[in-house]
Write an enzyme that holds these catalytic residues in place. Sequence first.
Site: not given
Length: 362
Positions: A52-54, A202, A243, A254
């Site tokens: 995850r994470g753009a 996260q 993002d 987020k």
Amino acid sequence: MTQNIPRTQSWIGELPGKLRMIDQTRLPEEFVEIDCESVQQVWDAIKRLSVRGAPAIGVSAAYGTVIGVQTETNLSRAGFNQKLNEVTDYLASSRPTAVNLFWALERMKNVAAAIPDASPADVVERLLSEARTIEHEDREMCAAIGRHGESLMPADGGVLTHCNAGGLATAGDGTALSVLFAASATGKKIHVYADETRPLLQGARLTSWECLQRNVPVTVICDSMAALVMREKKVKAVVTGADRIAANGDAANKIGTYSVAVLARAHGIPFYVAAPSSTFDLSLASGNLIPIEERAREEISHSFGKQTVPDGVAVWNPAFDVTPAELISGIITERGVIAPVNTETVAAMIDAAASAQASHST
Ligand code: MRU
């Protein structure tokens, strides 16, 4: 500095190969790597937030594209092209908000389109090379973001961040965390305040884990404590990732980031966003147009392995919110810092042609 820290994801073998990644859902309890050998496994890994994470999602999607077509070399070129489209469309359906996903898939499709007469086997080789380039470029962009951002950080004091915009979210040292790691490396006494980041934690699980690996002091706070931490002057700046950033500088990140930006403004604390050019989507005039992912109710109703909301009660679970440009003191990119943040300053820093790649598939 990063040599002992395992890569968030790496391509294993040549062709055919597989994508190995840290399963981020298992941190910090256990460090487990998983191997994706099918495009479905890559899609699932993105969907369930194993990766995850753009920027990391973009890199995974690029390698996922290779996985999806690497055994299709016996097809005609037309058949191969059709398969490639199916694979990229499928990967594009995994998560809607991070534009890096669509940006990376578009780059992969463009590579194939540029060599229409090449055999499928040759195209697959070019696709693997492009995926490696995307990963390498992301690493370089993270380093440059760190270099551009570290001078904005206080010489001594707290910096709050939300979610995880670190190495786990990218191919390099991160975006927001790259700034903090770079500032620490220059001798600044940075103390990171990591919002836990409900509902999936996260910040508590991943950002603190990364700070620990880097020996950067970190304190985890519940999201609801940010105002108090700011009021007690424990925090001199805020840095988050993004993002997707619209043409006017509105930035999706987020869920909870918007509230942090409002709080920072109320307390006179600078609020920075750190993001590579691959996170900009200049096809969208403002953040109102950014698609916001809504995730399953169970992430809220059954937190921490137990039921936390009664059955029959409504739950709303948007995974992202949009921080308006006017609340952002500066956007730290690999090319420099955009400040003030508005349509003109964004356009001056970000190449419209580059960001247009993403807009076609969203
Ligand atoms: O749902 P996630 O964990 O993928 O959300 C991640 C974030 O919001 C990050 O801050 C953003 O992707 C930037 S990562 C460098």
